[in-house]
Scaffold this motif. Structure first.
Motif, short mmCIF file in Angstrom:
data_model
loop_
_atom_site.label_atom_id
_atom_site.label_comp_id
_atom_site.label_asym_id
_atom_site.label_seq_id
_atom_site.Cartn_x
_atom_site.Cartn_y
_atom_site.Cartn_z
N GLN A 1 -2.88 6.03 -7.61
CA GLN A 1 -2.90 4.97 -6.58
C GLN A 1 -3.00 5.57 -5.18
OE1 GLN A 1 0.68 2.93 -8.04
NE2 GLN A 1 -0.54 1.08 -8.35
N TRP B 1 4.59 4.11 -6.27
CA TRP B 1 3.14 4.31 -6.37
C TRP B 1 2.87 5.62 -7.09
CZ3 TRP B 1 0.57 0.12 -4.72
CH2 TRP B 1 1.16 -0.69 -3.74
N THR C 1 -8.50 -6.86 1.38
CA THR C 1 -9.23 -5.59 1.48
C THR C 1 -10.70 -5.89 1.77
OG1 THR C 1 -7.67 -4.58 -0.06
CG2 THR C 1 -9.74 -3.42 0.32
N LEU D 1 -5.95 -0.99 -6.14
CA LEU D 1 -4.75 -0.23 -6.49
C LEU D 1 -4.25 -0.53 -7.90
CD1 LEU D 1 -2.83 -0.58 -3.10
CD2 LEU D 1 -3.88 1.50 -4.02
N HIS E 1 -6.03 4.81 -2.61
CA HIS E 1 -5.78 4.30 -1.26
C HIS E 1 -6.33 5.25 -0.19
CE1 HIS E 1 -3.96 2.13 2.00
NE2 HIS E 1 -3.34 3.21 2.40
N HIS E 2 -6.13 6.55 -0.40
CA HIS E 2 -6.56 7.56 0.58
C HIS E 2 -8.05 7.46 0.85
CE1 HIS E 2 -6.27 11.15 2.92
NE2 HIS E 2 -5.27 11.71 2.28
N VAL F 1 -10.12 4.69 0.05
CA VAL F 1 -10.72 3.34 0.06
C VAL F 1 -11.60 3.14 1.30
CG1 VAL F 1 -8.73 2.22 1.16
CG2 VAL F 1 -10.27 0.86 -0.27
N GLU G 1 -1.19 -0.60 8.78
CA GLU G 1 -0.67 0.55 8.03
C GLU G 1 0.29 1.43 8.82
OE1 GLU G 1 -4.00 3.18 7.20
OE2 GLU G 1 -4.15 3.77 9.30
N LEU H 1 0.85 -1.19 0.00
CA LEU H 1 0.00 0.00 0.00
C LEU H 1 0.88 1.24 0.00
CD1 LEU H 1 0.04 1.24 3.16
CD2 LEU H 1 -1.47 -0.70 3.54
N ASN I 1 -5.56 5.61 7.28
CA ASN I 1 -6.93 5.19 6.97
C ASN I 1 -7.63 4.57 8.19
OD1 ASN I 1 -6.86 6.11 4.36
ND2 ASN I 1 -6.45 4.11 3.44
N GLY J 1 -10.79 -1.48 4.00
CA GLY J 1 -9.36 -1.20 3.94
C GLY J 1 -8.55 -2.47 3.99
N GLN J 2 -7.24 -2.29 3.85
CA GLN J 2 -6.34 -3.44 3.93
C GLN J 2 -6.16 -3.85 5.37
OE1 GLN J 2 -2.59 -3.63 1.92
NE2 GLN J 2 -3.31 -2.41 0.16
#
Lengths: 432, 432
Positions: A342, A338, B204, A301, A346-347, A349, B257, A166, B265, B189-190
Motif C-alpha cells: 500500500q 498500512w 483520487t 490502495l 501510494h508513493h 500514485v 496530505e 492514506l 506526493n 492523487g488524493q
C-alpha cells in the motif's frame, strides 16, 4: 513448511537457519573489498567466491553471470535481477547447504572452497547492504500514531483526518543511514527550553529528548518510470527485502522545527539499519493481516492479498555505559495500518519514480500496552514517567553512552527466521 | 570588473558570455557518452576533449589529470576537486577563449580541435549535471512564506514562530529531479473536493491546482563527516554552484496530505532544474544582502560576510498549447531571509552528513507585488483571481499542455551572467 537442517549449522533456533538465507555486504581481513554474502549460523558465505568457482558455475545455473554482481559493494545490481533470480539463488543455496545435499562435492566436501568462502561471522565487518537513493519514512504504526497524537492533542484529535485514508509519509535523509554498530552522535540543535512562553525563545544545545523509533525497513528492487504509478497488484514485485530500522529522533529539536514542513534536523543526524536483507520468500510462512481499517479506502490502495504484513516479533533493549540494562519493548510487525504494498502504491500514485536501493520505513511500530511501545516518548508519557532499569537506573530519554539494540524474528513449527541485531550507541554531542 | 570578449562569441548580452563559463553535462550525435562541457555563446565546449588534447595538457596546468574527470556522466568528481581547481580551470578557459588570448595555438587557431571540441549548442542534449544524493528544499523566500501564510491563516499568524529563528526546510525527493526540457506528467492523487465538509471525504483524481515554484538551487561540492557540523564561516567552501529550480507543486494533493509530516506526493512527481551550473566566482560581482531579519538569531547562523546572497534577476513565463503567452513574474534572488551558507550551517548543526552532488533549494522566491510572485497560488490569491494571458486566455493554475519557463541573469556594467532556460511542459495525467 518442511524443516531443513544445514551441515554448516544444525541450529534452527538462531536467527540464521537454512530457512532464512538473507543477503548482505561484508568485508574481512582477507580482502578489503566489500562484497555480497549470505549468513548461515555463525558463518558468512562469500557469494562472490561461490559464484566464481568453476564447478559451482557449471552445476548451479542460478549463479551463472553473478560473479561480478556479487563482487560489488552493494546489493543493488543483484536486487535489480528480480524476484525470480533471488528465489533461484536461495533455492540453490539451500540445496548446497542442506545436511542432505545432493551435490556435496560443490561445497560440503570441498575443503578448499569452504576455506575460502565460509568466513566466521565474528571475523567480518558488515556494511550498508544497498546504495540508498531515496529514503521515505511512513507513519503506518497505528498505535504509535494514536498514542503520540493523544500526548500532543488529546484523545479527541489524536489522529489527523488523513491518517486512515492514506499512508502518511515524508521524505527522509538517505545520507544519514548507517549500518548496525555505527555510533551515533547526539545532535545539537535549536530547541525551546520553555515551549509555553511567548514570544518563543529558542536556544542551541545538545538534544535533551533523544529517542529511538522501532521500525521495519523495506528495500526496493526495481524502478518504475517517472509518471507511471505502480498498481497495488504489482507492488510486491518491487520489494527486495526487509531490515530492522531505528529511526533515532531528537524530540525537542523536531517539536520546534517541524511545523509546517515536517521533521528535518530532528531526524537527519542518523538512522540505523540491520545489515542482513531478509527476502520476502523467507517471510512467506508468517504472513498475516494488518490492523483493521474501518475507513473506506480509495481503490488504488485496495489489496487482493489480505495477508499483506508479517508477524515479526520485535524487541528493543537498552544497555547503559555502566552496564545497567532493560528490556524495553516486545511487539509485532502486524501492528501496521498500512502494508508496504500500500505504501508503494501510494508513493507512486502521482508518478514519483522509485529506484532499486530505495528504502521505505514503516513508521514506528507499537502495541497498545506500555511495554509494547516502539519509542520512549510513548513509554514515558511524553517524558513524564521513568522507565526503571534492572540495576536501579532510570531513563526518560536516551543518555550518552547508552546502546539501543533492536531484534526481530519469526518463529513457527520449530523454524526461526531472524534479522540479527540493529544496534547503535550514543556518543556525546559535538563539542561536549 | 574588467570586461572581456571571446573570439567564439562577441555577444556580452547573452547568458553565456566569457564572464560566465558554467559547467554542465551534455551529449551529442557524435558521441552518445554524456560528458562535461562549458557554454560559450551559442557553443558548448567539450571539456573532456579539451583535457585530452596533448598541447592543452602540456600548457594549461589546471587541466592536468582532468580528462577522466570530465569524461564522466556527472560533475560530481569535478566538484569534489574543490574551489581552487574550479577557479583555475575557469581562469584557463577565459585565457584560451579570450579575443586577445596569449595561447591562440591551443584552440583559437587549432582547426582540428575546434572542430572536435566546439559543438553548436542546438546540436546537444543536456543532462542532469550532478548525480544527486539528497535534495533538501528550504523555505527562505520571506515574501512567499508570508503571502501563503496570509492566505491560509490570516495576517496575524502568517508566519510560524520558528520562521525567523531558523531556515525552515524539509527533505525532498532526489529521484524526481529532471533537467530542463523534460515533460512533467500531471500527478493524480488524493484531494478533498470539499475541504470544509465533515467528515473529510477524499477522492483520487488528476491534480486540479497544479503550480510552479520559482527557486534557486545550490549544488554542493564536498562532504562533511557525519556528526561534524559545518561552521558558517566555512560554509561557502561547500558550494559548487547554482541552477534555477522549478519545484512543481500539486497544491490540492499537498493540502490534504501534509499535516503533520510535510509535503510528499504534492511535490515528488517532478522538479525541474536548468542544466548549467553557474559557479560562485561568476556571481561574485553581484553579491548583496539578504532581507533584514529583526529577530536575534542563534550564533551558529551569524554571518561575517553580510553580502551573502546574489542579486539575480528572475523571470517566469507561461506558454499555452495553442500559443497564448504571459510574462508572469519578475523578481530577484535577493528576496531571501536566509542565505545558502546559513542553510548549510543549519542543515549540519546536528551532524547531518552532506555529500558532493546534494541539491539545496532556496524555497520559492517572490517579491511583494502581484507580478513579482514566484507561484500562481500567490498571484491568484489562492486560486480565486484570474491571470490574464496576452491573447485572451486566463489561468488560475497550470493546464495540460502549458509550458513554464524560468530565466535568471545578473547584469552590471555591460556584462551579463545568465542561467539559461529552466523549462517544463505539463502532460495530461496518467490514464487521462
Amino acid at each position: 513448511m518442511a524443516s531443513l537442517t544445514s551441515w554448516v549449522s544444525p541450529d534452527r533456533n538462531g536467527d540464521f537457519s537454512i530457512h532464512n538465507l538473507p543477503f548482505g555486504i561484508f568485508s574481512d581481513g582477507g580482502s578489503s573489498q566489500p562484497r555480497a554474502g549470505t549468513r548461515i549460523g555463525d558463518f558468512v558465505l562469500d557469494l562472490a567466491a561461490l559464484a566464481g568457482d568453476a564447478q559451482v558455475k557449471q552445476q548451479l545455473g542460478s549463479f551463472s553471470g553473478l560473479e561480478g554482481v556479487f563482487g560489488q559493494a552493494s546489493l543493488n545490481a543483484f536486487a535489480e535481477r528480480g524476484r525470480a533470480v533471488h528465489r533461484a539463488v536461495r533455492a540453490d543455496l539451500q540445496r548446497i547447504l542442506s545436511e542432505s545435499t545432493d551435490v556435496p562435492a560443490l561445497l560440503k566436501d570441498n575443503e578448499a572452497l569452504k576455506q575460502k568462502a565460509l568466513v566466521p561471522a565474528d571475523k567480518v565487518t558488515m556494511h550498508l547492504p544497498m546504495q540508498i537513493g531515496d529514503y521515505t519514512d511512513f507513519y503506518a504504526g497505528y498505535h504509535h500514531a494514536y498514542k503520540v497524537g493523544v500526548l500532543f492533542r488529546g484523545p479527541d484529535n489524536a489522529l489527523q483526518p488523513n491518517y486512515t485514508h492514506l499512508p502518511v509519509g515524508y521524505h527522509g535523509r538517505s545520507s544519514s543511514i548507517v549500518v548496525s554498530g555505527t555510533p551515533i552522535r547526539r545532535p545539537r540543535g535549536q530547541i525551546l527550553p520553555n515551549p509555553a512562553a511567548t514570544p518563543k525563545q529558542p536556544t542551541t544545545v545538545p538534544c535533551r529528548r533523544l529517542d529511538f523509533e522501532l521500525e521495519l525497513g523495506c528495500f526496493l528492487s526495481k524502478p518504475n518510470e517517472m509518471g507511471e504509478p505502480i498498481d497495488i497488484s504489482k507492488a510486491e514485485e518491487y520489494i527486495f527485502g526487509f531490515v530492522l530500522l531505528n529511526d533515532w529522533s531528537a524530540r525537542d529539536i523536531q517539536a520546534w522545527e517541524y511545523v509546517p514542513l515536517g521533521p528535518f534536523n530532528g531526524k537527519n543526524f542518523g538512522s540505523t539499519i540491520s545489515p542482513w536483507v531478509v527476502v520476502p520468500d523467507a517471510l512467506e510462512p508468517f504472513r498475516t493481516e494488518p490492523l483493521q481499517n474501518d475507513t473506506p479506502i480509495q481503490d488504488y490502495l485496495k489489496e487482493a492479498q489480505k495477508q499483506s504484513v508479517f508477524d515479526i516479533q520485535l524487541e528493543v533493549d537498552l544497555t547503559t555505559a555502566d552496564g545497567d540494562h532493560v528490556d524495553l519493548t516486545k511487539t509485532s510487525g502486524r501492528n501496521l495500518l498500512w502494508s508496504f504494498p500500500q505504501m508503494i502504491a501510494h508513493h507512486t500514485v502521482g508518478g514519483c519514480p522509485l529506484r532499486a536501493g530505495d528504502l521505505l520505513g514503516s513508521g514506528t511500530i507499537s502495541g497498545t500496552e506500555p511495554r509494547e511501545r516502539g519509542s520512549l516518548l510513548e513509554m514515558t508519557e511524553g517524558g513524564k514517567a521513568d522507565v526503571q532499569l534492572e540495576k536501579g537506573g532510570v531513563r526518560r530519554f536516551i543518555e550518552d553512552g547508552d546502546s539501543v539494540t533492536m531484534r526481530g524474528y519469526c518463529e513457527k513449527n520449530g523454524v526461526r527466521i531472524g534479522f540479527g541485531d540493529c544496534e547503535g550507541k550514543i556518543l556525546p554531542a559535538h563539542g561536549s
